[in-house]
Design a protein around this motif. Structure first.
Motif, PDB file in Angstrom:
ATOM      1  N   ARG A 317       0.798  -1.123  -0.161  1.00  0.00           N
ATOM      2  CA  ARG A 317      -0.069  -0.098  -0.204  1.00  0.00           C
ATOM      3  C   ARG A 317       1.014   1.069  -0.131  1.00  0.00           C
ATOM      4  NH1 ARG A 317      -5.449  -0.863   0.923  1.00  0.00           N
ATOM      5  NH2 ARG A 317      -5.889  -2.979   1.646  1.00  0.00           N
ATOM      6  N   MET A 318       1.814   1.225   0.932  1.00  0.00           N
ATOM      7  CA  MET A 318       2.773   2.353   0.879  1.00  0.00           C
ATOM      8  C   MET A 318       3.391   2.420  -0.533  1.00  0.00           C
ATOM      9  SD  MET A 318       4.508   2.017   4.564  1.00  0.00           S
ATOM     10  CE  MET A 318       3.893   2.890   5.974  1.00  0.00           C
ATOM     11  N   ALA A 319       4.004   1.343  -1.283  1.00  0.00           N
ATOM     12  CA  ALA A 319       4.573   1.429  -2.704  1.00  0.00           C
ATOM     13  C   ALA A 319       3.573   2.238  -3.472  1.00  0.00           C
ATOM     14  CB  ALA A 319       5.105  -0.010  -2.916  1.00  0.00           C
ATOM     15  N   VAL A 320       2.208   1.914  -3.195  1.00  0.00           N
ATOM     16  CA  VAL A 320       1.478   2.358  -4.335  1.00  0.00           C
ATOM     17  C   VAL A 320       0.696   3.615  -4.273  1.00  0.00           C
ATOM     18  CG1 VAL A 320       0.870   0.075  -5.214  1.00  0.00           C
ATOM     19  CG2 VAL A 320      -0.543   1.052  -3.679  1.00  0.00           C
ATOM     20  N   GLY A 321       1.220   4.351  -2.995  1.00  0.00           N
ATOM     21  CA  GLY A 321       1.113   5.608  -2.730  1.00  0.00           C
ATOM     22  C   GLY A 321       0.193   6.072  -1.606  1.00  0.00           C
ATOM     23  N   ALA A 322       0.151   4.862  -0.433  1.00  0.00           N
ATOM     24  CA  ALA A 322      -0.307   5.187   0.925  1.00  0.00           C
ATOM     25  C   ALA A 322       0.424   6.023   1.698  1.00  0.00           C
ATOM     26  CB  ALA A 322      -0.777   4.107   1.297  1.00  0.00           C
ATOM     27  N   ARG A 323       0.058   7.023   2.112  1.00  0.00           N
ATOM     28  CA  ARG A 323       0.856   7.708   3.190  1.00  0.00           C
ATOM     29  C   ARG A 323       0.820   7.197   4.529  1.00  0.00           C
ATOM     30  NH1 ARG A 323      -0.681  13.994   1.741  1.00  0.00           N
ATOM     31  NH2 ARG A 323      -0.166  13.777  -0.515  1.00  0.00           N
ATOM     32  N   ASN A 324       1.786   7.393   5.309  1.00  0.00           N
ATOM     33  CA  ASN A 324       1.569   6.978   6.730  1.00  0.00           C
ATOM     34  C   ASN A 324       0.365   7.037   7.425  1.00  0.00           C
ATOM     35  OD1 ASN A 324       4.324   7.474   5.755  1.00  0.00           O
ATOM     36  ND2 ASN A 324       5.123   6.626   7.742  1.00  0.00           N
ATOM     37  N   ASN A 325       0.128   8.416   7.077  1.00  0.00           N
ATOM     38  CA  ASN A 325      -1.267   8.722   7.865  1.00  0.00           C
ATOM     39  C   ASN A 325      -2.557   7.959   7.153  1.00  0.00           C
ATOM     40  OD1 ASN A 325      -2.242  10.183   9.562  1.00  0.00           O
ATOM     41  ND2 ASN A 325      -2.539  11.899   8.468  1.00  0.00           N
ATOM     42  N   ASP A 326      -2.354   7.582   6.016  1.00  0.00           N
ATOM     43  CA  ASP A 326      -3.539   6.698   5.521  1.00  0.00           C
ATOM     44  C   ASP A 326      -3.524   5.311   6.108  1.00  0.00           C
ATOM     45  OD1 ASP A 326      -4.190   8.708   3.718  1.00  0.00           O
ATOM     46  OD2 ASP A 326      -2.876   7.992   2.159  1.00  0.00           O
ATOM     47  N   ILE A 327      -2.408   4.671   6.374  1.00  0.00           N
ATOM     48  CA  ILE A 327      -2.310   3.295   7.052  1.00  0.00           C
ATOM     49  C   ILE A 327      -2.575   3.508   8.274  1.00  0.00           C
ATOM     50  CG2 ILE A 327      -0.581   1.585   7.678  1.00  0.00           C
ATOM     51  CD1 ILE A 327      -0.788   1.594   4.769  1.00  0.00           C
ATOM     52  N   LEU A 328      -2.306   4.544   9.315  1.00  0.00           N
ATOM     53  CA  LEU A 328      -2.731   4.692  10.406  1.00  0.00           C
ATOM     54  C   LEU A 328      -4.203   4.804  10.511  1.00  0.00           C
ATOM     55  CD1 LEU A 328      -1.619   5.607  13.550  1.00  0.00           C
ATOM     56  CD2 LEU A 328      -2.411   7.735  12.626  1.00  0.00           C
ATOM     57  N   LYS A 329      -4.808   5.477   9.711  1.00  0.00           N
ATOM     58  CA  LYS A 329      -6.449   5.718   9.557  1.00  0.00           C
ATOM     59  C   LYS A 329      -6.983   4.371   9.348  1.00  0.00           C
ATOM     60  CE  LYS A 329      -6.414  10.498   8.361  1.00  0.00           C
ATOM     61  NZ  LYS A 329      -6.477  11.149   7.000  1.00  0.00           N
ATOM     62  N   GLN A 330      -6.417   3.590   8.564  1.00  0.00           N
ATOM     63  CA  GLN A 330      -7.173   2.336   7.897  1.00  0.00           C
ATOM     64  C   GLN A 330      -7.328   1.335   9.104  1.00  0.00           C
ATOM     65  OE1 GLN A 330      -5.135   0.147   4.826  1.00  0.00           O
ATOM     66  NE2 GLN A 330      -5.939  -1.762   5.642  1.00  0.00           N
ATOM     67  N   PHE A 331      -6.019   1.550   9.869  1.00  0.00           N
ATOM     68  CA  PHE A 331      -6.232   0.359  10.926  1.00  0.00           C
ATOM     69  C   PHE A 331      -7.073   0.842  12.064  1.00  0.00           C
ATOM     70  CE2 PHE A 331      -2.742  -1.417   8.528  1.00  0.00           C
ATOM     71  CZ  PHE A 331      -3.035  -2.803   8.715  1.00  0.00           C
ATOM     72  N   TRP A 388      -5.062   2.198  18.642  1.00  0.00           N
ATOM     73  CA  TRP A 388      -4.036   3.294  18.399  1.00  0.00           C
ATOM     74  C   TRP A 388      -2.536   2.669  18.218  1.00  0.00           C
ATOM     75  CZ3 TRP A 388      -3.976   8.089  16.505  1.00  0.00           C
ATOM     76  CH2 TRP A 388      -2.537   8.815  16.878  1.00  0.00           C
ATOM     77  N   TYR A 389      -2.240   1.904  19.145  1.00  0.00           N
ATOM     78  CA  TYR A 389      -0.667   1.195  19.164  1.00  0.00           C
ATOM     79  C   TYR A 389      -0.580   0.279  18.027  1.00  0.00           C
ATOM     80  CZ  TYR A 389       0.593   4.034  23.032  1.00  0.00           C
ATOM     81  OH  TYR A 389       1.037   5.035  23.794  1.00  0.00           O
ATOM     82  N   PRO A 390      -1.556  -0.599  17.591  1.00  0.00           N
ATOM     83  CA  PRO A 390      -1.256  -1.440  16.580  1.00  0.00           C
ATOM     84  C   PRO A 390      -1.274  -0.619  15.101  1.00  0.00           C
ATOM     85  CG  PRO A 390      -2.803  -2.377  18.005  1.00  0.00           C
ATOM     86  CD  PRO A 390      -2.574  -1.013  18.590  1.00  0.00           C
ATOM     87  N   ALA A 391      -2.046   0.481  15.230  1.00  0.00           N
ATOM     88  CA  ALA A 391      -2.091   1.221  13.726  1.00  0.00           C
ATOM     89  C   ALA A 391      -0.830   2.184  13.834  1.00  0.00           C
ATOM     90  CB  ALA A 391      -3.371   2.175  13.998  1.00  0.00           C
ATOM     91  N   ARG A 392      -0.347   2.449  14.899  1.00  0.00           N
ATOM     92  CA  ARG A 392       0.888   3.081  14.850  1.00  0.00           C
ATOM     93  C   ARG A 392       1.941   2.507  14.436  1.00  0.00           C
ATOM     94  NH1 ARG A 392       2.379   7.594  18.037  1.00  0.00           N
ATOM     95  NH2 ARG A 392       4.705   7.167  17.404  1.00  0.00           N
TER      96      ARG A 392
END
Lengths: 406, 254
Positions: A317-331, A388-392
């Motif tokens: 997901r990061m390689a195709v353009g997800a920002r760190n914040n996007d991953i955080l929010k997803q989880f 929060w912690y897992p998502a972080r």
């Protein structure tokens, strides 16, 4: 990134692991379900008690003899002879807040009719007692003030007494029963009131003129209790104050000395009972809240596993353009969706449970929207807090390492 | 011709404990639009490091990297994410498809992180990309229902869906048998003739022959950078003996 896309991504990720998501939600379902059920049942029981008590009329005031101490020994209230008919006259004359007052003299005698007998709880009262305590007459009439004056041997009996003394189909009205050695004529039958909030049978009662009980049964000239009613529920506090000052004066109690009587209102009993049920509710809800906490920890645990398991997905997901914040929010969304969905199922479950329970217990069903609202926010908070912690952890992954993670 | 990639004196150093590892020791080259370049080298040659920098997953210690005339070296993490999303299409050795997710949804993935694309456009673009790789009849299949070659085609469709300025393939045929490798390479060649710039990282010389330029690395330096005569993957595929195990088995049975 659009929120709708985020929700879509999180939702699909959860759908890929339905069983796991459901099992994780189970903790929240049980937690919220039990909190809702406990609070709702607690409120049902409080409500059922208060409706019962208010059916007994809330403006009843009882004046009892206080226990007394003689030479350092507490002799209880049994031998105290401080209350008399004069007190009633004084109260009636002295306070405008009191509408009616009746003496109460208790006695118990074996009641006999024909071949049947029954331990009768006899209460000597005056003609106002029925209206003070919301008793109604099913058939016959109340005794009169004249009956009280002349110590007439008449009585009103409750349903339990009727059932035990008389055979089916027999009309007790006008019959004469024997109470101890005294023959007494039945002039009226009371309507059934059922049990009171303490579980006592209110129909197991024989009401007689108090003068009859005083003179013909007990040979005393004091009374055990005063049962009075305030003119309204709001006035009952003022009425209590009036009674206290009047009785202190008539009993000539010195400034600073203890009362030789005790005044209680129906409201006090109601408050006491609801404080007991309230405490029980709180206790049960606290236990249920612990299970909610355990559910939250379950979510955190699963989210940690998920993040580790899906490390490569995160890298991709990061390689195709997800920002760190996007991953955080997803989880965070994933954990929140689980806890909110679990919370809603739990709410339905809790409401259902308390509905069924209150139906079988015969309590009124209470649905507290505030509790529901709070539970909803608690669920959202659990999802965010424990996610929060897992998502972080997920959002801090390095895409290069994550893509090569085995 | 338009320059897609320009690297200038690119250096990348890692600190491992007390030692400094020089992965790239100052390399420079340009890649123009429409080229099909393979980057070769043994392990430890620095090709993975170069790939990470070209893919905007890593930043050089020093030197300049221009992708589509944008200087990448000074960009923030989030800006790099956007660059990856709009300008680069990744193809990995192990496909990296989301399990239990349809081919179409896998291909849609990069567009979910592009807020300028609507839901309808997303679907259309993903369908178009799957058509390009010849999988329009497999859109609803999940990875487990697809062969390795088909999975890699889905991955290529995912790389193509955002219409990137270049495809960046990392050992894209590493997990495939010879026949399927050639099929994938012929797909890359087809995309290249349509004008796609492709950078293909591999250590297999017989795969590199299908590209039209080979950059060879050793110990962090370019030791060879030359145009080569391109072999046709379709021709190679036809020259493969047809006696696959399956056909031998059928023959024996007959």
């Amino acid at each position: 990134m659009k929120v709708i896309n985020l929700i879509r991504i999180s939702w699909k990720a959860l759908l890929r692991n339905k069983t796991r998501a459901l099992l994780t939600m189970l903790g929240i379902i049980i937690g919220i379900g039990s909190v809702i059920a406990m609070v709702s049942l607690g409120q049902s029981s409080t409500k059922s008690i208060s409706t019962e008590i208010s059916s007994m009329s809330t403006n009843v005031i009882m004046v009892m003899r206080a226990s007394q101490t003689q030479g350092g020994i507490n002799i209880g209230s049994g031998n105290v002879q401080s209350l008399t008919q004069n007190d009633i006259e004084a109260i009636k004359a002295g306070s405008v807040k009191i509408s009616k007052a009746s003496p109460v003299v208790n006695s118990s005698q074996q009641a006999v009719y024909g071949a049947n007998n029954w331990p009768g709880s006899i209460r000597g009262v005056n003609e106002d007692y029925l209206s003070i305590n919301n008793f109604e007459i099913a058939s016959g009439t109340n005794f009169t003030a004249e009956d009280v004056k002349t110590s007439e041997k008449v009585c009103l009996i409750g349903k339990t007494v009727v059932d035990n003394l008389f055979d089916d189909g027999e009309n007790p009205l006008g019959q004469v029963i024997r109470l101890g050695k005294i023959p007494v004529k039945i002039v009226g039958i009371l309507k059934s009131k059922g049990q009171n909030q303490m579980g006592m049978d209110q129909d197991d009662i024989i009401l007689m003129p108090y003068t009859t009980v005083q003179k013909r049964m007990l040979a005393i000239n004091y009374i055990h209790m005063i049962s009075a009613s305030a003119i309204s529920e709001e006035a009952s506090d003022l009425a209590v104050a009036d009674i206290e000052s009047i009785l202190r004066r008539t009993h000539k109690i010195k400034e600073g000395a203890d009362d030789d009587f005790e005044v209680r209102t129906q409201q006090q009993i109601l408050d006491m009972l609801s404080s007991v049920t309230g405490m029980l509710t709180l206790l049960l809800a606290a236990i249920a809240a612990i299970s909610l906490l355990v559910g939250g920890i379950g979510i955190m645990n699963i989210m940690y596993v998920t993040v580790t398991e899906r490390t490569r997905e995160i890298g991709l997901r990061m390689a195709v353009g997800a920002r760190n914040n996007d991953i955080l929010k997803q989880f965070l969304f994933e954990s929140s969706i689980m806890s909110l969905a679990g919370g809603m199922i739990g709410m339905a479950f809790g409401v259902g449970l308390s509905y069924i329970a209150s139906y079988f217990l015969g309590w009124p069903f209470v649905l507290n929207l505030i509790t529901m609202g709070i539970s909803f926010f608690v669920c959202a908070a659990i999802g965010i807090f424990f996610g929060w912690y897992p998502a972080r952890k997920a959002s801090n992954l390095d895409p290069i390492n994550a893509l090569r993670y085995e | 011709m338009k320059t897609i990639i320009k690297v200038d004196k690119l250096r990348r150093e890692f600190i491992m404990g007390i030692e400094i590892v020089y992965a790239l020791r100052g390399i420079s080259f340009e890649i123009h639009e429409g080229e099909f370049v393979s980057i070769m080298g043994t392990s430890g040659s620095g090709k993975s490091t170069l790939l990470n920098i070209l893919g905007c997953l890593d930043k050089p210690t020093s030197g300049e990297y221009y992708l589509d005339n944008i200087s990448v070296s000074g960009l923030s993490k989030n800006e790099l994410s956007t660059i990856r999303n709009r300008k680069i299409g990744f193809v990995f050795q192990s496909y990296n498809l989301l399990p239990r997710t349809s081919a179409l949804e896998n291909v849609e993935l990069p567009l979910l992180y592009n807020h300028t694309v609507s839901g309808k456009e997303r679907r259309e673009m993903a369908m178009h990309a799957l058509e390009l790789v010849g999988l329009s009849d497999r859109m609803g299949h999940t990875p487990s229902q697809l062969s390795g070659g088909q999975q890699q085609r889905v991955a290529i469709a995912r790389a193509l869906v955002n219409d990137p300025v270049m495809l960046l393939a990392d050992e894209a045929t590493g997990n495939l048998d010879t026949r399927t490798s050639y099929e994938i390479m012929s797909l890359f060649q087809e995309l290249n003739t349509k004008g796609k710039t492709i950078v293909f990282v591999t250590h297999e010389p017989d795969i590199a022959v299908f590209t039209n330029r080979i950059i060879k690395l050793r110990d962090g330096l370019i030791i060879k950078d030359e145009a080569v005569k391109t072999m046709s993957a379709i021709a190679a595929l036809e020259s493969l003996p047809v006696n696959d195990d399956y056909e031998i088995m059928v023959e024996t049975l007959n």
